[in-house]
Scaffold this motif. Structure first.
Motif, PDB file in Angstrom:
ATOM      1  N   ALA A 180       7.318  -0.922 -18.638  1.00  8.98           N
ATOM      2  CA  ALA A 180       6.442  -0.625 -17.505  1.00  8.98           C
ATOM      3  C   ALA A 180       6.457  -1.766 -16.499  1.00  8.98           C
ATOM      4  N   MET A 181       6.407  -3.000 -16.982  1.00  9.63           N
ATOM      5  CA  MET A 181       6.421  -4.158 -16.089  1.00  9.63           C
ATOM      6  C   MET A 181       7.715  -4.215 -15.292  1.00  9.63           C
ATOM      7  N   ARG A 182       8.822  -3.974 -15.969  1.00 12.08           N
ATOM      8  CA  ARG A 182      10.110  -4.014 -15.286  1.00 12.08           C
ATOM      9  C   ARG A 182      10.236  -2.876 -14.280  1.00 12.08           C
ATOM     10  N   GLY A 183       9.752  -1.686 -14.656  1.00 13.66           N
ATOM     11  CA  GLY A 183       9.770  -0.574 -13.721  1.00 13.66           C
ATOM     12  C   GLY A 183       8.938  -0.864 -12.492  1.00 13.66           C
ATOM     13  N   GLY A 184       7.761  -1.462 -12.703  1.00 16.72           N
ATOM     14  CA  GLY A 184       6.906  -1.825 -11.577  1.00 16.72           C
ATOM     15  C   GLY A 184       7.560  -2.843 -10.670  1.00 16.72           C
ATOM     16  N   GLU A 185       8.286  -3.783 -11.264  1.00 16.79           N
ATOM     17  CA  GLU A 185       8.976  -4.802 -10.467  1.00 16.79           C
ATOM     18  C   GLU A 185      10.039  -4.176  -9.568  1.00 16.79           C
ATOM     19  N   ILE A 186      10.797  -3.232 -10.116  1.00 17.64           N
ATOM     20  CA  ILE A 186      11.851  -2.590  -9.329  1.00 17.64           C
ATOM     21  C   ILE A 186      11.240  -1.744  -8.213  1.00 17.64           C
ATOM     22  N   VAL A 187      10.174  -1.027  -8.522  1.00 22.48           N
ATOM     23  CA  VAL A 187       9.479  -0.251  -7.489  1.00 22.48           C
ATOM     24  C   VAL A 187       9.010  -1.167  -6.368  1.00 22.48           C
ATOM     25  N   ASN A 188       8.461  -2.321  -6.727  1.00 18.69           N
ATOM     26  CA  ASN A 188       7.976  -3.258  -5.710  1.00 18.69           C
ATOM     27  C   ASN A 188       9.108  -3.758  -4.826  1.00 18.69           C
ATOM     28  N   LEU A 189      10.281  -3.971  -5.414  1.00 16.28           N
ATOM     29  CA  LEU A 189      11.424  -4.434  -4.624  1.00 16.28           C
ATOM     30  C   LEU A 189      11.856  -3.373  -3.608  1.00 16.28           C
ATOM     31  N   ILE A 190      11.861  -2.112  -4.022  1.00 18.95           N
ATOM     32  CA  ILE A 190      12.238  -1.053  -3.091  1.00 18.95           C
ATOM     33  C   ILE A 190      11.169  -0.899  -2.010  1.00 18.95           C
ATOM     34  N   GLU A 191       9.902  -1.047  -2.398  1.00 23.20           N
ATOM     35  CA  GLU A 191       8.836  -1.002  -1.399  1.00 23.20           C
ATOM     36  C   GLU A 191       8.968  -2.180  -0.432  1.00 23.20           C
ATOM     37  N   ASP A 192       9.357  -3.348  -0.947  1.00 20.55           N
ATOM     38  CA  ASP A 192       9.584  -4.503  -0.071  1.00 20.55           C
ATOM     39  C   ASP A 192      10.654  -4.193   0.968  1.00 20.55           C
ATOM     40  N   ALA A 193      11.696  -3.470   0.559  1.00 17.25           N
ATOM     41  CA  ALA A 193      12.738  -3.081   1.502  1.00 17.25           C
ATOM     42  C   ALA A 193      12.178  -2.176   2.591  1.00 17.25           C
ATOM     43  N   SER A 194      11.290  -1.262   2.204  1.00 16.21           N
ATOM     44  CA  SER A 194      10.651  -0.391   3.196  1.00 16.21           C
ATOM     45  C   SER A 194       9.807  -1.207   4.174  1.00 16.21           C
ATOM     46  N   ASP A 195       9.047  -2.149   3.643  1.00 16.58           N
ATOM     47  CA  ASP A 195       8.252  -3.031   4.506  1.00 16.58           C
ATOM     48  C   ASP A 195       9.156  -3.825   5.444  1.00 16.58           C
ATOM     49  N   GLN A 196      10.293  -4.285   4.916  1.00 14.77           N
ATOM     50  CA  GLN A 196      11.205  -5.087   5.712  1.00 14.77           C
ATOM     51  C   GLN A 196      11.830  -4.255   6.827  1.00 14.77           C
ATOM     52  N   ALA A 197      12.132  -3.002   6.549  1.00 13.12           N
ATOM     53  CA  ALA A 197      12.669  -2.123   7.594  1.00 13.12           C
ATOM     54  C   ALA A 197      11.679  -1.996   8.744  1.00 13.12           C
ATOM     55  N   GLN A 198      10.397  -1.930   8.418  1.00 19.54           N
ATOM     56  CA  GLN A 198       9.384  -1.861   9.467  1.00 19.54           C
ATOM     57  C   GLN A 198       9.358  -3.151  10.276  1.00 19.54           C
ATOM     58  N   ARG A 199       9.529  -4.297   9.609  1.00 20.99           N
ATOM     59  CA  ARG A 199       9.550  -5.571  10.334  1.00 20.99           C
ATOM     60  C   ARG A 199      10.731  -5.626  11.303  1.00 20.99           C
ATOM     61  N   VAL A 200      11.883  -5.139  10.858  1.00 25.17           N
ATOM     62  CA  VAL A 200      13.054  -5.103  11.735  1.00 25.17           C
ATOM     63  C   VAL A 200      12.759  -4.260  12.969  1.00 25.17           C
ATOM     64  N   ALA A 201      12.197  -3.074  12.763  1.00 18.63           N
ATOM     65  CA  ALA A 201      11.885  -2.189  13.879  1.00 18.63           C
ATOM     66  C   ALA A 201      10.900  -2.842  14.842  1.00 18.63           C
ATOM     67  N   LYS A 202       9.907  -3.523  14.297  1.00 20.69           N
ATOM     68  CA  LYS A 202       8.911  -4.186  15.136  1.00 20.69           C
ATOM     69  C   LYS A 202       9.547  -5.293  15.968  1.00 20.69           C
ATOM     70  N   THR A 203      10.464  -6.052  15.373  1.00 15.86           N
ATOM     71  CA  THR A 203      11.129  -7.132  16.097  1.00 15.86           C
ATOM     72  C   THR A 203      12.005  -6.577  17.211  1.00 15.86           C
ATOM     73  N   VAL A 204      12.752  -5.521  16.921  1.00 17.12           N
ATOM     74  CA  VAL A 204      13.606  -4.912  17.941  1.00 17.12           C
ATOM     75  C   VAL A 204      12.763  -4.387  19.098  1.00 17.12           C
ATOM     76  N   GLU A 205      11.679  -3.714  18.774  1.00 22.47           N
ATOM     77  CA  GLU A 205      10.785  -3.189  19.809  1.00 22.47           C
ATOM     78  C   GLU A 205      10.216  -4.326  20.650  1.00 22.47           C
ATOM     79  N   SER A 206       9.836  -5.409  20.008  1.00 19.22           N
ATOM     80  CA  SER A 206       9.289  -6.572  20.715  1.00 19.22           C
ATOM     81  C   SER A 206      10.325  -7.189  21.654  1.00 19.22           C
ATOM     82  N   ILE A 207      11.565  -7.269  21.198  1.00 25.50           N
ATOM     83  CA  ILE A 207      12.637  -7.823  22.043  1.00 25.50           C
ATOM     84  C   ILE A 207      12.795  -7.008  23.323  1.00 25.50           C
ATOM     85  N   LEU A 208      12.813  -5.698  23.179  1.00 27.23           N
ATOM     86  CA  LEU A 208      12.961  -4.847  24.358  1.00 27.23           C
ATOM     87  C   LEU A 208      11.788  -4.987  25.313  1.00 27.23           C
ATOM     88  N   LEU A 209      10.575  -5.033  24.771  1.00 22.51           N
ATOM     89  CA  LEU A 209       9.388  -5.150  25.620  1.00 22.51           C
ATOM     90  C   LEU A 209       9.354  -6.475  26.357  1.00 22.51           C
TER      91      LEU A 209
END
Length: 212
Positions: A180-209
């Motif tokens: 369970a602990m290992r499964g939770g860790e892997i889920v968190n890593l994939i969620e981190d990737a989702s969070d990171q994708a949002q950060r990329v989008a925010k930075t790109v949007e900020s650059i254009l603005l």
């Protein structure tokens, strides 16, 4: 930056960031394939790792271009941030794939594939939007893509919350606790990737603005 708008720019930056975004999307697709078709695991993990190495190559090229360029298309701090965020996005996905192999996961949680699919959709939008990074006439179009990425990130959070609520239900022994602990860790890593994708989008949007 006002003066730099009237001076020659290095078009390779836009091309390299678009290449990095495409590589991130390819990595997400490879992760989805690994989790949705959980066979030939080691070969699929190597595929994700190879794409992460390709991402490192692109990141290094952007860093070298920045060091050798006098005129850049937007703030150097933004170039550094975007380069780092794209690198971290791919790193998170590779780390999740590597942990599946390292921990000898026999059957991934269904939520892992659902989360990976969210990240894949986010990365597809990033790959679509990254070529617009210097096109100040398309700020609204890019903003719409960024909103879609944020909506997907919220969906990813919901999936992750579902896992956290049920991860340890019925676990009564030490091996089950470890799984369970290992499964939770892997889920968190994939969620981190989702969070990171949002950060990329925010930075790109900020650059254009900032450069509109």
């Amino acid at each position: 930056m006002v003066l730099s708008r009237f001076m020659p720019k290095n078009p390779q930056f836009s091309a390299k960031f678009a290449e990095a975004a495409r590589n991130a999307h390819a990595t997400a697709q490879a992760l989805v394939d690994l989790l949705e078709n959980y066979t030939d695991v080691e070969a699929k993990v190597r595929r994700v790792r190879d794409l992460e190495h390709e991402g490192d190559r692109i990141t290094g090229e952007i860093t070298n271009m920045l060091a050798s360029s006098f005129i850049v298309p937007f703030d150097r701090e933004d170039i550094i941030a975007l380069n780092s965020e794209l690198d971290d996005l791919v790193d998170d996905m590779e780390d999740a794939a590597r942990k599946l192999s390292l921990y000898g996961v026999e059957r991934p949680l269904p939520e892992m594939a659902r989360l990976a699919r969210v990240v894949e959709q986010q990365c597809a939008l990033l790959a679509q939007g990254m070529p617009l990074i210097e096109d100040t006439g398309r700020v609204q179009e890019l903003a719409a893509l960024a909103r879609q990425i944020r909506t997907l990130e919220d969906e990813g959070d919901t999936i992750s919350d579902e896992v956290q609520r049920t991860l340890y239900q019925g676990v009564t022994d030490v091996p089950g606790m470890i799984r369970a602990m290992r499964g939770g860790e892997i889920v968190n890593l994939i969620e981190d990737a989702s969070d990171q994708a949002q950060r990329v989008a925010k930075t790109v949007e900020s650059i254009l603005l900032k450069n509109a």
